[in-house]
Design a protein around this motif. Sequence first.
Motif, mmCIF file in Angstrom:
data_model
loop_
_atom_site.group_PDB
_atom_site.id
_atom_site.type_symbol
_atom_site.label_atom_id
_atom_site.label_comp_id
_atom_site.label_asym_id
_atom_site.label_seq_id
_atom_site.Cartn_x
_atom_site.Cartn_y
_atom_site.Cartn_z
ATOM 1 N N TYR A 37 -1.075 65.244 -37.268
ATOM 2 C CA TYR A 37 -1.289 64.907 -35.854
ATOM 3 C C TYR A 37 -1.414 63.399 -35.660
ATOM 4 O O TYR A 37 -0.826 62.830 -34.722
ATOM 5 N N LYS A 41 1.360 61.766 -33.037
ATOM 6 C CA LYS A 41 0.855 61.434 -31.704
ATOM 7 C C LYS A 41 1.464 60.160 -31.133
ATOM 8 O O LYS A 41 1.379 59.915 -29.935
ATOM 9 N N GLN A 50 1.335 62.884 -22.692
ATOM 10 C CA GLN A 50 0.852 63.661 -23.829
ATOM 11 C C GLN A 50 0.291 65.037 -23.436
ATOM 12 O O GLN A 50 -0.865 65.347 -23.698
ATOM 13 N N TYR A 53 -0.742 70.717 -26.340
ATOM 14 C CA TYR A 53 -2.008 71.191 -26.907
ATOM 15 C C TYR A 53 -1.618 72.092 -28.073
ATOM 16 O O TYR A 53 -0.655 72.863 -27.968
ATOM 17 N N TYR A 54 -2.334 72.002 -29.169
ATOM 18 C CA TYR A 54 -1.931 72.653 -30.409
ATOM 19 C C TYR A 54 -3.008 73.615 -30.888
ATOM 20 O O TYR A 54 -4.172 73.237 -31.012
ATOM 21 N N SER A 89 1.458 73.643 -23.396
ATOM 22 C CA SER A 89 1.399 72.574 -22.391
ATOM 23 C C SER A 89 0.079 72.669 -21.647
ATOM 24 O O SER A 89 -0.334 73.765 -21.244
ATOM 25 N N ASP A 90 -0.552 71.538 -21.450
ATOM 26 C CA ASP A 90 -1.782 71.464 -20.662
ATOM 27 C C ASP A 90 -1.400 71.262 -19.196
ATOM 28 O O ASP A 90 -0.849 70.225 -18.830
ATOM 29 N N PHE A 93 -2.834 68.068 -17.589
ATOM 30 C CA PHE A 93 -2.630 66.817 -18.327
ATOM 31 C C PHE A 93 -2.812 65.586 -17.464
ATOM 32 O O PHE A 93 -3.250 64.532 -17.923
ATOM 33 N N SER A 126 5.879 68.403 -23.683
ATOM 34 C CA SER A 126 5.302 69.165 -24.794
ATOM 35 C C SER A 126 6.411 69.608 -25.755
ATOM 36 O O SER A 126 6.183 69.730 -26.958
ATOM 37 N N TYR A 165 -3.685 76.368 -20.321
ATOM 38 C CA TYR A 165 -2.595 76.042 -21.244
ATOM 39 C C TYR A 165 -1.520 77.118 -21.194
ATOM 40 O O TYR A 165 -1.808 78.301 -21.012
#
Length: 197
Positions: A37, A41, A50, A53-54, A89-90, A93, A126, A165
């Motif tokens: 990460y 990033k 950004q 989300y993982y 995906s958030d 964001f 994402s 998410y």
Amino acid sequence: MNNKLDRKAQAQLFSEARTFNAFLDKEVPDALIKELYELMKWGPTSMNCQPAYYVVVKSSDAKEKLNKALAPGNQQKSLTAPATVIIASDTQFYNKLPELFPAYPTAKDLFASNDAFRDATAFRNSSLQGAYFIMAARSLGLDCGPMSGFDNKIVDDTFFPDGRYKSNFIINIGYGDATKNYPRGPRLAFEDVVDIL
């Protein structure tokens, strides 16, 4: 100015890299996932948004939950992979944009009242970040098996019940078992898909 990577590095990232369907029984330590990460990033996203989300699925319990969402042909792949990463995906964001993109103080407002623009931006970026994740993993000696054969609703209801998410795609990661790879598929020729104007 950056120097061109040597052929060995290029091959590890691209020309000799494969989509793996099976992995060796070798752990992917949490420290390596953090290192991955911290490398990926830095890949660019629009307005530095950004949105990815993982969720790293490693435990037997989490694997069984994920397994219920997978297409039958993907279930064994993920159950036996050392880790499976849900790239999501958030949808909120944009709330981080004042911090992430201070050059445009009102950037948050562009998304707060425009769901279509928000969702398109989150999905596009994402997806980019998921691709950076694959390349970072390869650069650290890991192999990847990205997949889209799953039920997004089941994944989202299971792992993101509050609705913030939205799952995009998933990636099995580990140390690949090359003996179980399919023959490599061809790639399209330059002249078939590239125009230089």
